[in-house]
Write an enzyme that holds these catalytic residues in place. Structure first.
Site, mmCIF file in Angstrom:
data_model
loop_
_atom_site.group_PDB
_atom_site.id
_atom_site.type_symbol
_atom_site.label_atom_id
_atom_site.label_comp_id
_atom_site.label_asym_id
_atom_site.label_seq_id
_atom_site.Cartn_x
_atom_site.Cartn_y
_atom_site.Cartn_z
ATOM 1 N N GLU A 24 22.787 31.493 57.905
ATOM 2 C CA GLU A 24 23.220 32.191 59.116
ATOM 3 C C GLU A 24 22.675 31.480 60.357
ATOM 4 O O GLU A 24 21.466 31.267 60.484
ATOM 5 C CB GLU A 24 22.722 33.642 59.111
ATOM 6 C CG GLU A 24 23.232 34.498 57.971
ATOM 7 C CD GLU A 24 24.660 34.949 58.188
ATOM 8 O OE1 GLU A 24 25.098 35.061 59.358
ATOM 9 O OE2 GLU A 24 25.340 35.191 57.171
ATOM 10 N N GLU A 65 17.423 40.409 62.352
ATOM 11 C CA GLU A 65 18.587 39.548 62.122
ATOM 12 C C GLU A 65 19.044 39.660 60.666
ATOM 13 O O GLU A 65 20.244 39.678 60.379
ATOM 14 C CB GLU A 65 18.267 38.096 62.474
ATOM 15 C CG GLU A 65 19.447 37.170 62.410
ATOM 16 C CD GLU A 65 20.555 37.531 63.383
ATOM 17 O OE1 GLU A 65 21.724 37.637 62.944
ATOM 18 O OE2 GLU A 65 20.261 37.712 64.581
ATOM 19 N N GLU A 72 26.476 43.815 58.488
ATOM 20 C CA GLU A 72 27.786 43.187 58.676
ATOM 21 C C GLU A 72 28.488 42.963 57.336
ATOM 22 O O GLU A 72 29.696 43.190 57.230
ATOM 23 C CB GLU A 72 27.647 41.868 59.425
ATOM 24 C CG GLU A 72 27.359 42.048 60.899
ATOM 25 C CD GLU A 72 27.298 40.735 61.658
ATOM 26 O OE1 GLU A 72 27.399 39.651 61.021
ATOM 27 O OE2 GLU A 72 27.160 40.782 62.889
#
Length: 124
Positions: A24, A65, A72
């Site tokens: 990511e 994060e 998500e």
């Protein structure tokens, strides 16, 4: 009773998750900022209390994060098509990351800006 095989299996899953997070982009950015915090901390020989704020602030930003990425993924699984509630969940998670990142940045500024100013003044 502690079941060590189960613990090591869980640890393996955690490392798999870290491997996924390393892919990511935003996670890598947070790691880079953490690296700079560690480098500046070493260079300026910060106090134990300052180290706690640098490590905790960055750790929270990095962890948030990770939570954001997990949220998500779940939202994308549950709602592959656009849905306003899916957008709301993802935007709130991203906003939460921003909050922890800003708190971490403020800690960095409070700790390092005076040290940087003193260092530059000593060079002049």
């Amino acid at each position: 009773m502690i079941l060590f095989p189960k613990f090591f299996k869980s640890l393996n899953y955690a490392f798999q998750g870290l491997g996924m997070l390393l892919k990511e982009n935003n996670f890598r950015i947070h790691l880079l900022i953490f690296g700079f915090g560690l480098l500046f901390g070493w260079f300026f020989d910060i106090s134990v209390t300052e180290w706690l704020f640098v490590i905790l602030g960055n750790g929270l930003a990095i962890a948030s994060e990770g939570f954001n990425s997990a949220i998500e993924a779940v939202v994308d699984l549950a709602s592959p098509d656009f849905h306003p509630l899916a957008k709301k969940a993802k935007d709130i998670a991203a906003g939460s990351v921003w909050i922890t990142a800003m708190a971490s940045m403020i800690c960095h500024i409070i700790i390092f800006l005076p040290k940087i100013i003193n260092f530059v003044e000593s060079l002049l």
